[in-house]
Design a protein around this motif. Structure first.
Motif, short mmCIF file in Angstrom:
data_model
loop_
_atom_site.label_atom_id
_atom_site.label_comp_id
_atom_site.label_asym_id
_atom_site.label_seq_id
_atom_site.Cartn_x
_atom_site.Cartn_y
_atom_site.Cartn_z
N ASN A 1 0.83 -1.21 0.00
CA ASN A 1 0.00 0.00 0.00
C ASN A 1 0.86 1.26 0.00
OD1 ASN A 1 -2.46 -1.32 -0.07
ND2 ASN A 1 -2.64 -1.40 2.15
N THR A 2 1.94 1.22 0.74
CA THR A 2 2.87 2.36 0.77
C THR A 2 3.48 2.57 -0.61
OG1 THR A 2 3.34 2.01 3.12
CG2 THR A 2 4.97 3.25 1.86
N VAL A 3 3.87 1.47 -1.26
CA VAL A 3 4.43 1.56 -2.61
C VAL A 3 3.40 2.12 -3.58
CG1 VAL A 3 5.31 0.21 -4.56
CG2 VAL A 3 6.15 -0.25 -2.25
N ARG A 4 2.16 1.66 -3.48
CA ARG A 4 1.11 2.16 -4.37
C ARG A 4 0.93 3.67 -4.21
NH1 ARG A 4 -2.39 -2.15 -2.43
NH2 ARG A 4 -1.79 -3.96 -3.65
N GLU A 5 0.91 4.14 -2.95
CA GLU A 5 0.77 5.58 -2.71
C GLU A 5 1.96 6.33 -3.28
OE1 GLU A 5 -1.43 8.21 -1.57
OE2 GLU A 5 -2.54 6.36 -1.72
N ALA A 6 3.16 5.80 -3.11
CA ALA A 6 4.36 6.44 -3.65
C ALA A 6 4.29 6.52 -5.17
CB ALA A 6 5.61 5.67 -3.22
N LEU A 7 3.85 5.43 -5.80
CA LEU A 7 3.76 5.43 -7.26
C LEU A 7 2.67 6.39 -7.76
CD1 LEU A 7 4.28 1.63 -7.99
CD2 LEU A 7 5.92 3.50 -8.30
N ARG A 8 1.58 6.50 -7.00
CA ARG A 8 0.55 7.48 -7.37
C ARG A 8 1.11 8.89 -7.33
NH1 ARG A 8 -2.97 4.77 -3.58
NH2 ARG A 8 -4.00 3.13 -4.74
N GLU A 9 1.89 9.16 -6.29
CA GLU A 9 2.50 10.50 -6.17
C GLU A 9 3.46 10.75 -7.33
OE1 GLU A 9 5.51 12.38 -3.06
OE2 GLU A 9 3.47 12.25 -2.29
N LEU A 10 4.28 9.76 -7.67
CA LEU A 10 5.22 9.91 -8.78
C LEU A 10 4.49 10.03 -10.11
CD1 LEU A 10 7.90 7.33 -7.65
CD2 LEU A 10 8.11 9.82 -7.65
#
Length: 80
Positions: free
Chosen positions: A54-63
């Motif tokens: 979930n943390t990775v998904r949020e990071a990728l959304r931000e990027l």
């Protein structure tokens, strides 16, 4: 005379997804990841970064919202 009371503000650290996004963006900016190169899977990134998917998904959304990565239909996320 009483001693002066010094107060400190609480330390604030960036959320994990922002730290993860910063690490991935750093790899893109230093050209460790090149344009068009697929990123590792969410699970692999989560394991490498020591965070949840979930943390990775949020990071990728931000990027993705900043334009550093783009989602390609049917494939892994790609570096832009």
């Amino acid at each position: 005379m009483p001693a002066a009371v010094t107060t400190f503000a609480p330390l604030k650290s960036a959320p994990a997804y922002r730290r993860a996004a910063a690490l991935i963006a750093g790899r893109i900016n230093d050209r460790s990841l090149r344009e068009g190169e697929p990123l590792p899977t969410e699970m692999d990134l989560a394991t490498q970064l020591g965070v949840t998917r979930n943390t990775v998904r949020e990071a990728l959304r931000e990027l993705e919202s900043s334009g550093l990565v783009a989602r390609r239909r049917g494939t892994k996320r790609m570096v832009v």
